[in-house]
Every structure is written in C-alpha cells, then in structure tokens.
Design a protein around this motif. Sequence first.
Motif, PDB file in Angstrom:
ATOM      1  N   GLY A 108     -11.392  -3.890 -36.440  1.00  0.00           N
ATOM      2  CA  GLY A 108      -9.979  -4.241 -36.643  1.00  0.00           C
ATOM      3  C   GLY A 108      -9.011  -3.342 -35.969  1.00  0.00           C
ATOM      4  N   ALA A 109      -9.094  -2.090 -35.507  1.00  0.00           N
ATOM      5  CA  ALA A 109      -8.164  -1.260 -34.571  1.00  0.00           C
ATOM      6  C   ALA A 109      -8.929  -0.801 -33.299  1.00  0.00           C
ATOM      7  CB  ALA A 109      -8.174  -0.147 -35.579  1.00  0.00           C
ATOM      8  N   LEU A 110     -10.160  -1.783 -33.029  1.00  0.00           N
ATOM      9  CA  LEU A 110     -10.586  -1.203 -31.922  1.00  0.00           C
ATOM     10  C   LEU A 110     -10.123  -2.272 -30.708  1.00  0.00           C
ATOM     11  CD1 LEU A 110     -14.061  -0.015 -33.037  1.00  0.00           C
ATOM     12  CD2 LEU A 110     -11.809   1.156 -32.922  1.00  0.00           C
ATOM     13  N   ASP A 111     -10.269  -1.388 -29.358  1.00  0.00           N
ATOM     14  CA  ASP A 111     -10.278  -2.538 -28.162  1.00  0.00           C
ATOM     15  C   ASP A 111     -11.536  -3.400 -28.095  1.00  0.00           C
ATOM     16  OD1 ASP A 111     -12.010  -1.188 -25.922  1.00  0.00           O
ATOM     17  OD2 ASP A 111     -10.940   0.362 -26.982  1.00  0.00           O
ATOM     18  N   SER A 112     -11.704  -4.298 -27.267  1.00  0.00           N
ATOM     19  CA  SER A 112     -12.844  -5.295 -27.196  1.00  0.00           C
ATOM     20  C   SER A 112     -13.954  -4.708 -26.770  1.00  0.00           C
ATOM     21  CB  SER A 112     -12.476  -6.440 -26.122  1.00  0.00           C
ATOM     22  OG  SER A 112     -12.151  -6.162 -25.122  1.00  0.00           O
ATOM     23  N   LYS A 113     -13.800  -3.620 -25.862  1.00  0.00           N
ATOM     24  CA  LYS A 113     -15.126  -2.748 -25.313  1.00  0.00           C
ATOM     25  C   LYS A 113     -15.780  -1.940 -26.537  1.00  0.00           C
ATOM     26  CE  LYS A 113     -17.178  -0.049 -22.023  1.00  0.00           C
ATOM     27  NZ  LYS A 113     -17.878   0.516 -22.943  1.00  0.00           N
ATOM     28  N   SER A 114     -14.779  -1.239 -27.111  1.00  0.00           N
ATOM     29  CA  SER A 114     -15.313  -0.554 -28.030  1.00  0.00           C
ATOM     30  C   SER A 114     -16.055  -1.246 -29.216  1.00  0.00           C
ATOM     31  CB  SER A 114     -14.268   0.620 -28.874  1.00  0.00           C
ATOM     32  OG  SER A 114     -13.424   1.073 -27.675  1.00  0.00           O
ATOM     33  N   THR A 125     -17.289  -4.311 -29.026  1.00  0.00           N
ATOM     34  CA  THR A 125     -18.551  -4.817 -28.590  1.00  0.00           C
ATOM     35  C   THR A 125     -19.764  -3.794 -28.734  1.00  0.00           C
ATOM     36  OG1 THR A 125     -17.325  -6.146 -27.055  1.00  0.00           O
ATOM     37  CG2 THR A 125     -19.762  -5.955 -26.699  1.00  0.00           C
ATOM     38  N   ASP A 126     -19.310  -2.641 -28.515  1.00  0.00           N
ATOM     39  CA  ASP A 126     -20.253  -1.410 -28.319  1.00  0.00           C
ATOM     40  C   ASP A 126     -20.658  -1.239 -29.775  1.00  0.00           C
ATOM     41  OD1 ASP A 126     -20.796  -0.159 -26.207  1.00  0.00           O
ATOM     42  OD2 ASP A 126     -19.921   1.754 -26.872  1.00  0.00           O
ATOM     43  N   SER A 130     -25.982  -4.445 -34.665  1.00  0.00           N
ATOM     44  CA  SER A 130     -26.941  -5.514 -34.848  1.00  0.00           C
ATOM     45  C   SER A 130     -28.180  -4.966 -34.273  1.00  0.00           C
ATOM     46  CB  SER A 130     -26.489  -6.504 -33.909  1.00  0.00           C
ATOM     47  OG  SER A 130     -26.587  -6.384 -32.791  1.00  0.00           O
ATOM     48  N   LYS A 131     -28.299  -3.958 -33.487  1.00  0.00           N
ATOM     49  CA  LYS A 131     -29.630  -3.163 -33.044  1.00  0.00           C
ATOM     50  C   LYS A 131     -30.176  -2.396 -34.302  1.00  0.00           C
ATOM     51  CE  LYS A 131     -30.635  -0.258 -29.714  1.00  0.00           C
ATOM     52  NZ  LYS A 131     -30.124   0.572 -28.530  1.00  0.00           N
ATOM     53  N   LEU A 132     -29.416  -1.912 -35.130  1.00  0.00           N
ATOM     54  CA  LEU A 132     -29.830  -1.050 -36.206  1.00  0.00           C
ATOM     55  C   LEU A 132     -30.275  -2.168 -37.170  1.00  0.00           C
ATOM     56  CD1 LEU A 132     -27.374   1.654 -36.985  1.00  0.00           C
ATOM     57  CD2 LEU A 132     -29.618   2.014 -36.859  1.00  0.00           C
ATOM     58  N   ASN A 133     -29.865  -3.319 -37.207  1.00  0.00           N
ATOM     59  CA  ASN A 133     -29.907  -4.202 -38.204  1.00  0.00           C
ATOM     60  C   ASN A 133     -31.471  -4.965 -37.860  1.00  0.00           C
ATOM     61  OD1 ASN A 133     -29.561  -7.810 -38.245  1.00  0.00           O
ATOM     62  ND2 ASN A 133     -29.412  -6.253 -40.413  1.00  0.00           N
ATOM     63  N   GLU A 134     -31.520  -5.098 -36.663  1.00  0.00           N
ATOM     64  CA  GLU A 134     -32.928  -5.761 -36.124  1.00  0.00           C
ATOM     65  C   GLU A 134     -34.041  -4.776 -36.179  1.00  0.00           C
ATOM     66  OE1 GLU A 134     -32.260  -7.365 -32.215  1.00  0.00           O
ATOM     67  OE2 GLU A 134     -30.487  -8.699 -32.889  1.00  0.00           O
ATOM     68  N   ALA A 157     -17.623 -11.644 -35.788  1.00  0.00           N
ATOM     69  CA  ALA A 157     -18.639 -12.417 -36.504  1.00  0.00           C
ATOM     70  C   ALA A 157     -19.854 -12.912 -36.084  1.00  0.00           C
ATOM     71  CB  ALA A 157     -17.620 -13.402 -37.534  1.00  0.00           C
ATOM     72  N   SER A 158     -19.696 -13.309 -34.876  1.00  0.00           N
ATOM     73  CA  SER A 158     -20.784 -14.002 -34.070  1.00  0.00           C
ATOM     74  C   SER A 158     -22.048 -12.875 -34.019  1.00  0.00           C
ATOM     75  CB  SER A 158     -20.341 -14.227 -32.556  1.00  0.00           C
ATOM     76  OG  SER A 158     -20.094 -13.081 -32.121  1.00  0.00           O
TER      77      SER A 158
END
Lengths: 255, 614
Positions: free
Chosen positions: A173-179, A181-182, A188-192, A208-209
């Motif tokens: 919510g408080a992050l810019d798009s690059k951060s 995405t990071d 999601s890597k941890l999740n996988e 959400a995607s």
Amino acid sequence: MESLLVVNNVDKIYGKGVNTLKALDNISFTIDHGEFVGVMGPSGSGKSTLLNVLATIDAPSSGEIYIENDNIAQIKDEQLADFRRSNLGFIFQDYNLLDSLTARENIVLPLAIAKKSVSDMTEKVDEIATTFGIQSLLEKYPYQLSGGQKQRTAASRALIADPKMVFADEPTGALDSKSATDLLEKLSKLNELHETTIMMVTHDAYAASFCRRILFIQDGQLSKELIRGVHTRKQFFQLILDELAAIGGDADDVI
Amino acid sequence: MTLFDIALKNIRRNLKSYGLYIASTIFSIIIYFTFVTLRYSDNIRELEGSSRQVSGIMSGSAFVLMIFVAIFIAYSNVFFMKKRKKEVALYSLLGVRKRSIGRMLFFENMVIGLFSLLVGIGLGFLISQLLLALLMNLMGLNMTLDFAFSLSAVMNTAIVFLIIFLVTSLQGYRVIYRFKLIDLFHAEKKAEMLPKARVVSTILGLLALGGGYWLALEDITTSQAWRILGLAIPLVIIGLTILGSYLIFRSVLVSFLHFFKKRKSLAWKGLNLMTVSQLLYRIRANARTLTIIATLSATTITAGGAVFGIYYNADRDVQAYTPFTFMWKGEAQEIDSSDVTFEASIQTKETRVTQDDIEMAYTLLDYTTFTTLAEQLGWETIEEPAEDELLLVNAIYDERWSPRVDDVALNGNSFSVSEHVTEAILNVSLVGPNVLVLADQQYDSIDAEEEVYQVVDMENYRDHLELSQALSAETENFTSATEDYHYAIETSGALLFVGSFLGLVFLVATGSVIYFKIMIEAEEDKGTYSILHNIGIPKKEMKRSIHYQVGLIFMAPLLLGLLHGAIALFAFSNMLQLNLWIPVLLWMMAYTCIYIIYYFVTVRSFKHTVLHKL
C-alpha cells in the motif's frame, strides 16, 4: 489433506443496541497448506476486519476459526500471544518496525522472545535476509531505510520463525511499483519453494495478481472467488480487473 | 472565529491529551509555591534575619528549586510541542500564516500557564498547610508556625512562572519559524541517531566528580583550596558534582548499554534488545533528567540526613552527658510516678589534683556505689581496683587532645589507673566530667568532705517535663536529661524545621519529576507496544521490559544521589564534629523505601498507559 485454516460462520458486529454495524456477515471458507490467497474488496467492505479476526488481533462476535486443530476464537488472551508468535507472521502496510532497533534486531525479535540460541538466530537472520536481499542493510535503523527496504525487513521478521501462516495487510500500500513488485515476487517465490501459506489483503489488482486464489468481499460477505489455475500472471491480472469492473467498484479506485 | 477562540477550543477539547503537560506544570507550581510560602512566613523571616546560615540555605534552595522547575517545564514543553507539530503543519498547509499560528500557540501556552498558575497556587496553599501539619506531628514540635496566605509568596510564584511560561511560549514561535513544513509533518517520526560512548567525556566526568568530592572532603582549616576559593567553594563543589553526574550518565551509561547490546547472548533474549535500545534511544534527554534527579536526591538525602543527624545526636548527646534522668544535690524528694526505674542517694567526695601544672577537679566514688550506678546504666562489670589503683572515668575523653593520665596522686599516695572509662557515670553538668573510683576502704580513708546527691532514673525520660520543672523548683543544683533534651530540640527547632521541610519538598519534587518524565515517554511509547502486541509478543515480556526500563531510570540516579549525599554528609559531620553514620544510614534507607514506592506507582501507571488498550 486437512485444511490449514477453516473459517465457519464468522460474524463481527461493532457497536451495541441500534447503532450496530455488521462488518463480517456469516463468512465461511478454508485455506489449504501452501496456498497464496488474496482478499479483495472496496473500502469498508470488511477485508481488514476479516484479516484482524483471522490474525487473532481482533475477536469474532460469533463463529469458529481453526488453524490446524486450534480454535483460535476460544484461546485466552495470554496464550493468544504465544500462539500468534509461534504460528503466525504479520506484514503490515505501515511496516510496524521498531525505530530504536536495527533491521537485524527487528528481524531477530520473534526468535529472541522464543529464547532460541544465539547461533541459531544469527544463522536464521542471514538466511532470511539473503532471501529478501537485505544483507547489506542489516545494521541500519528503520529511519535510514526506504519504504521498500522497510517492508522487506518487516517481511523477514514475519517469516523468520517459520510460521504456519503469514498475514499481510496491504503490504504494498505504501510502496512504489518497483518495490512492490520486488516484494511480491519474493513472497510468491517463498510460497512456491517453501510452501509458505500466505493470506494477503489488498485493493490493488496488480498485487492481487501474484496470488493463486482470490476471495472477493463485499458488505461483509464473500461475493466471489477467482482461481488463477493455469493462467499466467498477466492473464490473471486481466481477469481480476474484469471482475472488479463487474462488481461495479470504481475501477479507478482499485489500481 | 478568532485565533484566540481556536486556542481556547483546542485546550478544552484536548484536555485529556494536554492533561499530562498541564498536570506537570501544576505540580511544579505547587512545589515552588509551597516552598515560597514557607519562606515568606514570619517565623522563617525572623530566623533568616538572625542567622546567615538559614538565609543562605533558603536562598540556595530557592535557586535550586527554580532551576529545577524551569528545566522540568521546558522539558515537558518540548515533548508537548513535538506532539503538536503535525497539527501546526496542518494549519500551515491550510494557508494560515506563520505569524498567526505562532500567536495561537503562544496564546494557548499562556492560557495553560495562567490556568496552571491559579490551580497550582490554590492547591499549593492547601498542600503547604498539610505538609506543615504532617511535619509538626512527625517532629513533635510545639512551635507555632503560621503559614498565612502570603501575598508576596503569590507574587513571587506568579512572576517566576510567568517568565518561565513566556520563555516556553516563545519557544513555540521559534518552532514555527525554524522548521520547514516537511519537518513538521515528520516531527513525531523523526528518529535520532543512537548516541556513541565517548571516552573523553567519561574521563572528564570522573575527573569532575572526583574533584568535587575531593574538595568536599578537604579539611576547612588546613585546605589550600579553601583558602584560595573561599566562600565560592560550595558552589564549585555543587557545580563539579552536577557536571560530573551529567557526563557520567551520558557516557558511562551509554557505554554500559552498548556493551550490553553487543553481547548477543544477553541482549538477544526476550525483549532485552528492545529494553536496551529504548533506553539508549532517549539517553540524551535521559542524561539531563537523570542528573536533575540525582541532584535532587542528593539534596534531599543531605538535608534530611543532616537534620535527622542533629536530631539523633541531640538524644545521644543528652544520654552521653546526662545519663540519669534527674540528679541533684541534697535531700531526697517524693516522686509520685510509676515510671521511676531507679532511685538512689549517693555520697561523693571532691578533690583537686595538680597534674602537669594543670589543676583538675575530681569527684570520688567508692566502688560499691559505682557498681550500683553502672548496673543501672547497663555497663559491663568492671573489677574492683586494688589498694593502689583506681578507675578513671572521663566523660569527655577524646584521644585527639585529652592527655593520657596513668597515675593520680591523692593524699600524697600515688594510685595507678587500672582502667579508663570514657562514658559518664553521673550527670556531667552537676559533678563534672572526671570521676575517680576507689576501692571502698581506700575511699573511706580519703580525707575530704562528703556530699550527698540524689540520683533518679525514669522510663521515657523525654516525657517528664512537668515533673522535672517541679523538682527543679524544690531543689538546688538540679540537672535533668528531660530539660536538656527539650532545650537542645528547641534551640535548633526552627533550623530543623526548615531542613525537614526542604527535605520533604525535594522528596516530592524528585518523585514527581521521574513520574511525569516516564509518563510522557509512556505516551510516546504507546505505538511501540502496540507493534510488539501485533507481532505476538506476550504481555508478560512487555511488562518485564517496562520494569527494567523504569528500574534503570530510577536506580541510576538513586545510586549516584546516595553517593553524593554520603560524601556531603561525611564532609558535614567532619565539619561539625558529629558522628552521623547511623542516622544517615537510617535516613538513606527511609529515602530508598519511599523511592521504591514511587517506582512501583510509576511502573503501574506506565503499564496502564501502554498496555490497557491492547
């Protein structure tokens, strides 16, 4: 396989007498081990209340919530803290880092409370810091870090004790798009790789995607469920946007 | 709506969040006003007029109090302003001019100031009466000290505080003009760098403290330093001690905390990390308050210890030189009291002996009488002297200057001293300090006129003033421990009163500074504790951390204050040739107990503030 989280008929009512507000209305769903679930909905739909209730920060008015075999709606206050520490991890929109501690110290805190050995803790911190790419920042204080770095620190803290489940409340919510995405890629890597179960509340379709499954909530009730299945992340993003448009939420508001 | 209206509304609506600030200013005013009321009371003024010591103590204390109150209010104000910066930024963002905001803050602070002043003076008056009654009762004094409502006390307090409020209000102005909008918005979140321990300031601190102590312990009569610096020396000592304390808190405490933080096996256990960091984080502000607290503690301990010491010594001195409650020359008197524990009629002989060109007066006692008296006084049995020996009792013997007597010539015979006794066997003011005890036969053979004395001992010797006065009227050469005691207390009564009152005021001041300081921090820490709660830290751990944090803030200045006080009282006892160790230890223990009560009250409030909403 038994589900990790089972939610049965949960209500949450604020206020008393005539001035009541039903924030959660008869909600039931399950989350299995290793899932990455998103919860979406417009402002005031009850998504944050749901997260707080599941995360044991708030108590439901009625209903049952099981994490494995523990009915967390019934656990007493003092034990709740212990339960929370050993089973759950939290990532908040405003990071919730302690200003007077370095990043390393912030991350190690849950382990220190659990009275782990120093060598254990050191090892774990290094491991998780590598995962989130913040090894070089460990000796810095929160005010010396950018928003994205702070959130990665907070995520490291949430995950260091290997919780059964991680709750994330608008982590981007408080992050810019690059951060953003990071962070989302890391999660999601941890999740996988580690099958870490994550539940994330967000109103951002892009965030959400990254999830495998999305629950939509509206006026305190579950309204729809989307499953990513074999779709790519981009396709899934489009599906979410379509769904939001269908719900009639202001599409401008959600991106 | 004028800005003045907004200011008033702000105060009315935010009374709860302003509460702590207002409470701390009111408290300072109460303490100061209570003190000033005492100072302007007629009795103390008289005393000040007659004694330079008292007026020195009073103006010194007034100065210390004033400084303390000013620093305390300024400190509270800084915290208060920090909380309000965001609000100020909002006004600024909405386009209110800096000048107008400044004026509004100024008004607001002045209104709070005036309000506190009214309440503080009102409460201060009541509390001064209460303290007075309490003190009179504690001391068993029958003095009539009237604490009338003094207009000059009100004026004095009003002027001092108006100046303080004016300065803090102007501080508000400065904040507006000096800071940029962006800073104001982030004011609450802005973090300070953790302080580093500096070797230089550690050394300087130790040097300053050592120097102060060394000066304090110098013998006034022989010291070079005293000759050079003269009367400025107490100020130099106080200055060095305060500076030393400050540097030590700043550097030694920081080193200690850093050391602790680096030991992972210690620090990485439970919430220790948080505890230490939290302390380190505030060390700059802490060092200042800890110094104030240590200084206040030292003042309280010294004032209280000195007073209690004089008190204690009054009792001891009376007992040392007037061992029997009543003693007089001549016939026995009828005493109708159940408190009489001992009554005797004794005979003595008096003689003068020239020794080393000094003529000494001795009172002679036979061994049987001596034993009876000694038994009543609870002495250990002393063996009867042989034919050519005697016991020498010297009540005022002091090894530093009393000549050592080993032989006494009586009636041409030389007696060697078989034993020296350095306590009074009879009331010194009646028979003199020197008593010789001879074997019964030897006593009979001494050729001197016999005198008859009556000796009476009573239970609770201090409480028989009426009886004492009655006996005094009936007899000649009357001595009474009761009267000696009352005389001693009354002559130093006013001084004692001033000392105790100061002790009490400073005790309250110390407690309230720590309390408010810690409560202000508790308000700031609410967020931290809710974070800890959110990430699943049990309340038990948080409570433990609170105990440690508050504990250090309490303990560090107490230890240093006790040390300061001990040195000051040691110097004091050297100067006045008093033995103060026992009363001082007792007083320090009492002080520590009260202090511990403060600790528990503070911890309770702290826990309530940060934990009750979780």
